[in-house]
Write a protein that holds these residues in place. Structure first.
Motif, PDB file in Angstrom:
ATOM      1  N   ILE A  56       0.969  -1.216  -0.187  1.00  0.00           N
ATOM      2  CA  ILE A  56      -0.123   0.134  -0.048  1.00  0.00           C
ATOM      3  C   ILE A  56       0.779   1.387  -0.117  1.00  0.00           C
ATOM      4  CG2 ILE A  56      -0.142   0.226   2.480  1.00  0.00           C
ATOM      5  CD1 ILE A  56      -3.335   0.945   2.025  1.00  0.00           C
ATOM      6  N   ALA A  57       0.147   2.287  -0.829  1.00  0.00           N
ATOM      7  CA  ALA A  57       0.878   3.812  -0.601  1.00  0.00           C
ATOM      8  C   ALA A  57       0.047   4.684  -0.519  1.00  0.00           C
ATOM      9  CB  ALA A  57       1.927   3.835  -1.684  1.00  0.00           C
ATOM     10  N   PHE A  58       0.146   5.896  -0.251  1.00  0.00           N
ATOM     11  CA  PHE A  58      -0.650   6.928   0.008  1.00  0.00           C
ATOM     12  C   PHE A  58      -0.355   8.340  -0.611  1.00  0.00           C
ATOM     13  CE2 PHE A  58      -2.379  10.372   3.054  1.00  0.00           C
ATOM     14  CZ  PHE A  58      -3.824  10.088   2.630  1.00  0.00           C
ATOM     15  N   TYR A  59      -1.042   9.009  -1.154  1.00  0.00           N
ATOM     16  CA  TYR A  59      -0.401  10.451  -1.580  1.00  0.00           C
ATOM     17  C   TYR A  59      -1.663  11.391  -1.385  1.00  0.00           C
ATOM     18  CZ  TYR A  59       0.537  14.342  -5.150  1.00  0.00           C
ATOM     19  OH  TYR A  59       0.925  15.442  -5.378  1.00  0.00           O
ATOM     20  N   ARG A  74       2.587   8.135  -9.476  1.00  0.00           N
ATOM     21  CA  ARG A  74       3.640   8.413  -8.490  1.00  0.00           C
ATOM     22  C   ARG A  74       3.200   7.496  -7.208  1.00  0.00           C
ATOM     23  NH1 ARG A  74       2.702  13.971  -6.882  1.00  0.00           N
ATOM     24  NH2 ARG A  74       3.883  14.519  -8.990  1.00  0.00           N
ATOM     25  N   ALA A  78       5.624   4.437  -5.275  1.00  0.00           N
ATOM     26  CA  ALA A  78       5.740   4.347  -3.931  1.00  0.00           C
ATOM     27  C   ALA A  78       5.530   3.076  -3.283  1.00  0.00           C
ATOM     28  CB  ALA A  78       5.246   5.584  -2.990  1.00  0.00           C
ATOM     29  N   TYR A  81       7.307  -0.072  -1.627  1.00  0.00           N
ATOM     30  CA  TYR A  81       8.102  -0.197  -0.504  1.00  0.00           C
ATOM     31  C   TYR A  81       7.118  -0.184   0.888  1.00  0.00           C
ATOM     32  CZ  TYR A  81      11.617   2.320  -3.361  1.00  0.00           C
ATOM     33  OH  TYR A  81      12.358   2.795  -4.301  1.00  0.00           O
ATOM     34  N   GLY A  82       5.839  -0.255   0.186  1.00  0.00           N
ATOM     35  CA  GLY A  82       4.914  -0.279   1.239  1.00  0.00           C
ATOM     36  C   GLY A  82       4.353  -1.420   2.053  1.00  0.00           C
TER      37      GLY A  82
END
Lengths: 438, 455
Positions: A56-59, A74, A78, A81-82
């Motif tokens: 998971i990733a967050f922007y 984008r 990321a 790495y989540g």
């Protein structure tokens, strides 16, 4: 944001977009005088993406100019790495019976009306206590939240908020006292005369200073004062803290941990309370009513999608985001501490020697994970032979809530909303450790 | 953008004071919990505010997203400000500055990849994990933020400022039976990525400290002679005294003004306290404050005598004192209010050993969990401490809070160390503006007869 959701779907990715828009107005008075008018507009979104490996990733952004493709690209970059998550973004419920809690009298309130209200409150306080300095804010606004997911479903919800805060300052050589009080609610139905009476009573009781020696005493916590005891408990009920072993409540489910008089429940659908919502900030439906502590026994905690999946329990509709730029965390909607049968006055009448605590300094500065509190009494009163003697100075209370909430001896029938989302009574706890300077 | 702003600040025609702020913030925040990357948040935030003081009426403030329709917003603010009630206020006007202040970072964090950042944080996680089996939860939090700000006002000032900020913190939770201890520490700075490199020892130290706290004894409440370490002494002076020097508390409170009248002996003659927004390289420093007043060093207490206070343009006007460059807003979502910058206690003469010497039974209080004030009342929580017996540092203790009355306490300082240092981690909250970088500095400080709330 539909575009972002569509982009998620077309690329077979799992994810959600949360948006929040706030528009608020505020009038401020400082030292009895008008001090300014403010308009706040704030809007933005947060995108969560779970990649095909489950990471998971967050922007987050307040700018809507960038193309959905670029934003997604984008965030996806990321995500490698989540954290590999075990939960899925849920399908959203259809909520035909839910209505927004929007009061047009709050949404469309005029500056002049807010100013009149401010001036009325200040003049009423100054009538009785001309020497005091009054700071005041009146705020009103509208908050709109939306959620979009990769199924291209959408949820949205709006509510108004109305807040009046008063801080009274009395300065004398050798004694400075500040008395603060506020009311928050979703509509204009604030009982301002009751509010005024509460403030005037606090001022009146503060005029005399009274002393107490160090020792153990019965203490009555007012609805505002009981936050001292509740804050460490909130830490313990947070599912994330349970997952990480930081909460003492992890192993205590269905066990009796507090006095049988003490019951705490969550009420997500209380009309016009500020924590009310049909679903949490992850799209999970909130329940009608849910016991957290029942007659001293632990019944439920707060789970967002992440912590629920870690503990393998169903999410409880408690995933909330403090702003669009924050990820969900376990938190509560509205709370109620079950009230008792007796008037608050009768709680005080029985006290031979003790304290009333209305507000403290140093909240949350101890090891709250382990339940400790240790606070300077900001506003509190000495009680002797059932009578309020006067305000205390330079006195601290301390303890551990996992011990002290076993010692709740009485709970009042009278209660009121604190912060617009906690319905709290007066709690008599005996004993509480008191340290006095003199 | 400078040209657009130059035209906009000419719009007031009736003596109004106008400020415009435009801001772009880019930040990255990464959290590792138990060695797993739990959160990656990348953020962009762009917006601004328009603030007008109409001298016949009052302040009008409007914060908004985006940089669109600036002329319309300024015109509306000027118009609307004339409809407000009077508040009999004004601002001290300043000189006109045109500057472009760009920063150069040793290792610009904007050019470090997520990969590089996460690899470093993962190493720290690994170090924390290896310390002990009693560590049940360990967290590494990283944040970098780059603010680009345009500030303009009717004095004709137009300034572009860049503000970088980076922080790293380690939190360890240790458990033994029913005892749970949390310890946290970190680094922060107005600096590049070099600031967060090479912190292996600190990561290890944080985990060790959490474990040590398990066997520390809970402190009993009572009155003690206390030595504050430089970190805690800095928080003490910030919380207990610094906030009272912020003139927005004072300007219309006559009784408080007479308590805080300049020239009055207020503390032990050993004590000198200053605020310095112009100290090179610190997190609270900037050439200008957010009202474009140049920052400066202001003595608040000199040798025990109350000698200065902190001002915005408005409090400066109302109290007829010079602005000190202390109007700060955490970002464009808020209007500038009177805040500290970098606040400290000047070094004295004594070594730490000399301070310890004549304490028969006391407490050495170390670092802090938090602090709070309500005018003359203060309370602050050390992370831990050590008992002092006959001048010797002894057993580790925990779970206590120092509390008291400012005016009493300032008089009780009877020893100031010669080991001054700055602490840059942490942030200050005032009103709804939370997390402003306000470094504090101090040497060791000795106080007599302090009230301790304990277990």
């Amino acid at each position: 944001m539909y575009e972002l959701a569509r982009e998620l779907k077309s690329r077979s990715l799992e994810g959600d977009v949360f948006t929040r828009k706030i528009r608020a107005k505020e009038v401020r008075y400082q030292a009895d005088r008008f001090a300014g008018f403010e308009i706040r507009e704030n809007e933005g979104y947060g995108l969560r993406v779970i990649n095909p490996e489950g990471k998971i990733a967050f922007y987050a952004s307040s700018s809507f100019e960038e193309s959905p493709q670029a934003v997604l690209e984008r965030t996806l970059a990321a995500s490698q790495y989540g954290d590999r998550v075990k939960f899925h973004i849920p399908s959203y419920p259809s909520l035909v019976d839910w209505e927004n809690l929007v009061d047009p009298r709050v949404q469309n309130i005029k500056e002049t009306e807010m100013i009149e209200l401010g001036e009325y409150l200040i003049s009423r306080i100054k009538e009785e206590y001309p020497q005091l300095l009054v700071d005041l804010t009146v705020a009103a606004g509208l908050e709109e939240k939306s959620l979009f997911n990769h199924h291209q479903e959408k949820l949205s919800y709006a509510q108004t908020f109305f807040q009046v805060g008063v801080s009274v300052n009395q300065t004398k050589e050798g004694d400075i006292v500040e008395i603060f009080s506020e009311r928050n609610w979703g509509n204009r139905e604030l009982d301002l005369d009751q509010f005024l009476q509460d403030i005037l009573l606090k001022i009146e009781l503060s005029q005399r200073i009274s002393e107490i020696s160090s020792g153990q005493y019965p203490v009555v916590f007012t609805p505002e004062g009981s936050i001292t005891l509740l804050l460490p408990l909130f830490y313990g009920l947070n599912g994330k803290n349970i997952v990480f072993g930081r909460s003492p409540l992890g192993e205590k489910m269905n066990k009796v941990i507090f006095s049988p008089l003490f019951s705490l429940l969550e009420r997500p659908k209380e009309k016009w309370a500020l924590g009310s919502c049909p679903f949490d900030d992850e799209g999970v439906v909130t329940e009608q009513e849910k016991p957290l502590i029942e007659a001293g026994g632990l019944k439920n905690c707060w789970w967002d999608l992440w912590s629920a999946s870690q503990k393998q329990v169903p999410p409880s509709g408690n995933g909330f985001r403090s702003s669009y730029r924050d990820l969900p965390q376990p938190n509560f909607t509205n709370l109620e501490v079950k009230n008792g049968l007796r008037d608050r006055e009768t709680l005080i009448e029985e006290i031979e020697e003790g304290l009333i605590v209305d507000s403290v300094l140093g909240l949350g500065q101890s090891n709250i994970a382990a339940g400790y509190f240790s606070c300077n009494i900001h506003l509190g009163f000495v009680v002797r032979k059932g009578e309020i003697q006067g305000r205390v100075k330079n006195v601290m209370i301390s303890g551990n809530i996992y011990q002290d909430l076993k010692n709740v001896k009485e709970i009042s029938r009278d209660n009121r909303w604190v912060g617009g989302r906690m319905l709290l009574p007066y709690l008599l706890v005996d004993p509480i450790q008191v340290e006095a300077k003199n | 953008m400078e040209e657009v702003l130059a035209e906009l600040v000419k719009l007031p025609r009736a003596g109004e004071y106008l400020e415009i702020r435009l801001e772009k913030i880019r930040s990255t925040r990464i959290t590792l919990q138990n060695s797993v990357v739990e959160r990656i948040r990348q953020e962009e935030d762009q917006g601004g505010y328009v603030r007008v003081l109409n001298p016949k009426t009052s302040w009008w403030f409007h914060t908004f997203g985006g940089w669109d329709n600036l002329q319309g917003r300024v015109e509306e603010a000027i118009r609307a400000s004339s409809t407000l009630p009077a508040s009999e206020t004004n601002v001290t006007r300043g000189e006109s500055y045109r500057e472009k202040i760009e920063v150069e970072l040793e290792q610009d964090f904007r050019h470090q990849s997520l990969d590089q950042k996460i690899a470093l944080l993962a190493e720290y996680s690994q170090i924390m994990r290896e310390v002990s089996d009693q560590i049940i939860n360990y967290t590494v939090e990283y944040q970098d933020r780059f603010q680009e700000i345009y500030l303009a006002n009717t004095d004709g000032s137009i300034v572009y400022l860049e503000k970088p900020d980076i922080s790293l913190s380690f939190t360890a939770v240790a458990k033994q039976g029913d005892t749970l201890e949390i310890y946290r520490n970190g680094v922060a700075g107005k600096a590049g990525f070099e600031k967060v490199r090479g912190q292996e020892l600190l990561a290890q130290e944080v985990a060790k400290k959490a474990v040590q706290l398990l066997s520390a004894r809970s402190m009993k409440g009572g009155k003690y002679d206390v030595i504050l370490d430089p970190v805690l002494a800095g928080v003490f002076i910030h919380e207990a005294f610094g906030h009272l020097s912020e003139s927005d508390f004072l300007y219309r409170n006559q009784p408080l003004q007479s308590i805080m009248s300049l020239g009055k002996p207020i503390a032990s003659p050993l004590l000198s306290v200053f605020d310095n927004g112009n100290e090179e390289g610190l997190r609270g420093s900037s050439p200008f404050d957010d009202e474009l007043t140049p920052t400066q060093k202001t003595y608040l207490i000199k040798n025990g005598i109350l000698s200065g206070r902190l001002h915005s343009r408005e409090t400066s006007f109302l109290m007829r004192e010079t602005p000190t460059g202390n109007a700060r807003a955490i970002n464009y979502h808020f209007s500038p209010i009177v805040r500290m910058t970098n606040t400290g206690i000047e070094a004295g003469q004594q070594s730490k050993e000399e301070l310890l010497q004549d304490i028969d039974r006391g407490l050495l209080a170390v670092e802090y969990l938090g602090g709070n004030t309500a005018l003359e009342l203060f309370t602050f929580s050390p992370s831990y401490g050590y008992l002092i017996e006959k001048g010797q540092v002894g057993e580790m203790v925990k779970n206590f809070v120092l509390s008291g009355n400012l005016f009493d306490t300032l008089g009780k300082i009877d020893g100031v160390g010669n080991d001054f240092r700055w602490t840059e981690v942490g942030g200050c909250g005032k009103g709804s503006q939370i997390g402003l970088a306000t470094p504090t500095g101090s040497p060791h400080l000795r106080l007599r007869d302090v009230l301790i709330g304990g277990d």
